[in-house]
Scaffold this active site. Structure first.
Site, PDB file in Angstrom:
ATOM      1  N   SER A 278       1.000  -1.220  -0.122  1.00  0.00           N
ATOM      2  CA  SER A 278      -0.037   0.009   0.240  1.00  0.00           C
ATOM      3  C   SER A 278       0.795   1.239  -0.108  1.00  0.00           C
ATOM      4  CB  SER A 278      -0.811   0.090   1.501  1.00  0.00           C
ATOM      5  OG  SER A 278      -1.406   1.454   1.297  1.00  0.00           O
TER       6      SER A 278
ATOM      7  N   TYR B 121      -1.758   0.264  10.624  1.00  0.00           N
ATOM      8  CA  TYR B 121      -1.728  -0.336   9.165  1.00  0.00           C
ATOM      9  C   TYR B 121      -0.413   0.110   8.349  1.00  0.00           C
ATOM     10  CZ  TYR B 121      -3.765  -0.883   4.342  1.00  0.00           C
ATOM     11  OH  TYR B 121      -3.899  -1.295   3.033  1.00  0.00           O
TER      12      TYR B 121
HETATM   13  P1  NDP Z   1     -10.876  -6.444   0.912  1.00  0.00           P
HETATM   14  O1  NDP Z   1     -11.475  -6.269   2.300  1.00  0.00           O
HETATM   15  O2  NDP Z   1     -12.068  -6.278  -0.181  1.00  0.00           O
HETATM   16  O3  NDP Z   1     -10.249  -8.053   0.616  1.00  0.00           O
HETATM   17  C1  NDP Z   1      -9.637  -8.554   1.493  1.00  0.00           C
HETATM   18  C2  NDP Z   1      -9.371 -10.109   1.310  1.00  0.00           C
HETATM   19  O4  NDP Z   1      -8.411 -10.587   2.168  1.00  0.00           O
HETATM   20  C3  NDP Z   1     -10.639 -10.542   1.411  1.00  0.00           C
HETATM   21  O5  NDP Z   1     -10.749 -11.564   0.370  1.00  0.00           O
HETATM   22  C4  NDP Z   1     -10.498 -11.311   2.669  1.00  0.00           C
HETATM   23  O6  NDP Z   1     -11.234 -12.691   2.585  1.00  0.00           O
HETATM   24  C5  NDP Z   1      -9.089 -11.871   2.544  1.00  0.00           C
HETATM   25  N1  NDP Z   1      -8.443 -12.102   3.983  1.00  0.00           N
HETATM   26  C6  NDP Z   1      -8.351 -11.384   4.949  1.00  0.00           C
HETATM   27  N2  NDP Z   1      -7.806 -11.845   6.006  1.00  0.00           N
HETATM   28  C7  NDP Z   1      -7.499 -13.213   5.416  1.00  0.00           C
HETATM   29  C8  NDP Z   1      -6.997 -14.426   6.253  1.00  0.00           C
HETATM   30  N3  NDP Z   1      -6.255 -14.382   7.550  1.00  0.00           N
HETATM   31  N4  NDP Z   1      -6.704 -15.186   5.322  1.00  0.00           N
HETATM   32  C9  NDP Z   1      -7.198 -15.558   4.273  1.00  0.00           C
HETATM   33  N5  NDP Z   1      -7.677 -14.233   3.333  1.00  0.00           N
HETATM   34  C10 NDP Z   1      -7.866 -13.098   4.156  1.00  0.00           C
HETATM   35  O7  NDP Z   1      -9.761  -5.526   0.657  1.00  0.00           O
HETATM   36  P2  NDP Z   1      -8.978  -4.847  -0.753  1.00  0.00           P
HETATM   37  O8  NDP Z   1      -9.373  -6.091  -1.826  1.00  0.00           O
HETATM   38  O9  NDP Z   1      -9.331  -3.509  -0.933  1.00  0.00           O
HETATM   39  O10 NDP Z   1      -7.528  -5.080  -0.309  1.00  0.00           O
HETATM   40  C11 NDP Z   1      -6.610  -6.153  -0.799  1.00  0.00           C
HETATM   41  C12 NDP Z   1      -5.344  -5.853  -0.495  1.00  0.00           C
HETATM   42  O11 NDP Z   1      -4.971  -4.462  -0.967  1.00  0.00           O
HETATM   43  C13 NDP Z   1      -5.093  -5.568   1.111  1.00  0.00           C
HETATM   44  O12 NDP Z   1      -3.994  -6.174   1.488  1.00  0.00           O
HETATM   45  C14 NDP Z   1      -5.257  -4.152   1.284  1.00  0.00           C
HETATM   46  O13 NDP Z   1      -4.388  -4.167   2.628  1.00  0.00           O
HETATM   47  C15 NDP Z   1      -4.468  -3.555   0.134  1.00  0.00           C
HETATM   48  N6  NDP Z   1      -4.769  -2.268  -0.329  1.00  0.00           N
HETATM   49  C16 NDP Z   1      -6.124  -1.881  -0.274  1.00  0.00           C
HETATM   50  C17 NDP Z   1      -6.290  -0.636  -0.639  1.00  0.00           C
HETATM   51  C18 NDP Z   1      -7.592   0.013  -0.593  1.00  0.00           C
HETATM   52  O14 NDP Z   1      -7.854   1.206  -0.846  1.00  0.00           O
HETATM   53  N7  NDP Z   1      -8.586  -0.847  -0.962  1.00  0.00           N
HETATM   54  C19 NDP Z   1      -5.349   0.329  -0.973  1.00  0.00           C
HETATM   55  C20 NDP Z   1      -3.792  -0.250  -0.654  1.00  0.00           C
HETATM   56  C21 NDP Z   1      -3.779  -1.463  -0.549  1.00  0.00           C
HETATM   57  P3  NDP Z   1     -11.957 -13.597   3.672  1.00  0.00           P
HETATM   58  O15 NDP Z   1     -12.560 -12.738   4.571  1.00  0.00           O
HETATM   59  O16 NDP Z   1     -13.034 -14.303   2.894  1.00  0.00           O
HETATM   60  O17 NDP Z   1     -10.764 -14.280   4.169  1.00  0.00           O
END
Ligand code: NDP
Length: 260
Positions: free
Chosen positions: A126, A139
């Protein structure tokens, strides 16, 4: 057919990557914890769902992945926006576990296959990894650690033909990121994107991931910072119309529409 493993594929950026790579002809293994969501997406794209928690993943769970050309470590996210002086240590532990130790675990599990295939690892960190902001202590710390892990791994892979890329997105409007950050407070989550003229979409980041992954095997993109035009820096977010003449890109999947 090349094989990709994508963590965090049940939502947002990971889901966008899974959908785009599948459309581009990749065999895709989707990983996350929520079974129904993951299996539905996998069914729609002819992918393979593996239900796992990246913080506890074990070899036995990924046995189906006999070959891997691409690992996208996307599982992660933010919890809270508390000042350091009142931060919740459990939230920090959880962010560190998922973003950093989850990336570590999945990388350790799949590295032998990635070395065998001369493949590629793409870690989604990020712009929060580039410096602190008020309320972002936990974060930013977790994403900085994930960035440090990525940089160290790249250096440790000196002499090994495996590509290692860090993608650093700015504001991406995904349906769940802010909702999770604010413990399900939909109003607070909505306010994050209010009047931002075209934040990035999951598909925008997926396009970056696919482009990097499909470069020739000797081309290593070390890192890419991707922000929406409306966000010149973490603290320089413009709210208001940018007067775009071009129509917005057509979304290929519900991930960009927040339809679910
Ligand atoms: P979401 O919350 O939409 O997606 C997060 C995903 O991670 C979900 O599919 C969730 O699935 C999975 N997840 C979380 N914890 C676990 C775990 N312990 N084991 C397996 N899967 C896990 O977020 P985004 O798509 O927006 O973000 C994706 C990535 O991008 C993250 O790392 C975030 O920090 C990063 N990011 C996002 C930004 C934004 O503005 N949205 C900006 C910069 C970076 P489930 O709950 O089914 O396990």
């Amino acid at each position: 057919m090349k094989t990709a493993v994508i963590t965090g594929a049940s939502s947002g950026i990971g889901e966008g990557c899974a959908r785009l790579l599948a459309r581009s002809g990749w065999k895709v293994f989707l990983m996350a914890r929520r079974r129904e969501r993951l299996e539905n997406i996998a069914r729609e794209i002819n992918g393979h769902a593996i239900i796992l928690d990246v913080t506890k993943a074990q070899e036995v769970e990924i046995g189906l992945v006999t070959h891997c050309d691409l690992l996208v470590n996307c599982a992660g996210g933010a919890l809270g926006l508390d000042a350091v002086r009142q931060a919740n240590a459990d939230d920090w532990t959880s962010m560190f576990n998922t973003n950093v130790l989850g990336t570590l675990r999945m990388t350790q599990l799949l590295l032998p296959r990635l070395i065998a295939s001369q493949g590629c690892i793409i870690n989604i960190t990020s712009t929060a990894a580039l410096g602190g902001y008020e309320g972002g202590g936990g974060y930013c710390a977790a994403k900085s650690a994930q960035r440090a892990l990525t940089q160290s791994l790249r250096l440790e892979m000196k002499g090994v033909p495996v590509r290692i890329t860090e993608v650093l997105p700015g504001m991406v409007h995904t349906p769940e990121f802010s909702l999770n950050r604010f413990c399900g407070d939909a109003e607070r989550a909505k306010a994050v994107y209010e009047n931002v003229d075209r934040p990035l979409s999951a598909e925008d980041i997926a396009q970056v991931v696919a482009t990097v992954a499909e470069l020739p095997a000797h081309v290593n993109v070390d890192e890419i910072v991707v922000r929406p035009v409306a966000q010149r820096a973490q603290h320089a977010l413009f709210r208001g119309s940018l007067g775009w003449r071009e129509a917005p890109p057509v979304a290929h999947s519900p991930v960009n529409e927040g339809e679910r």
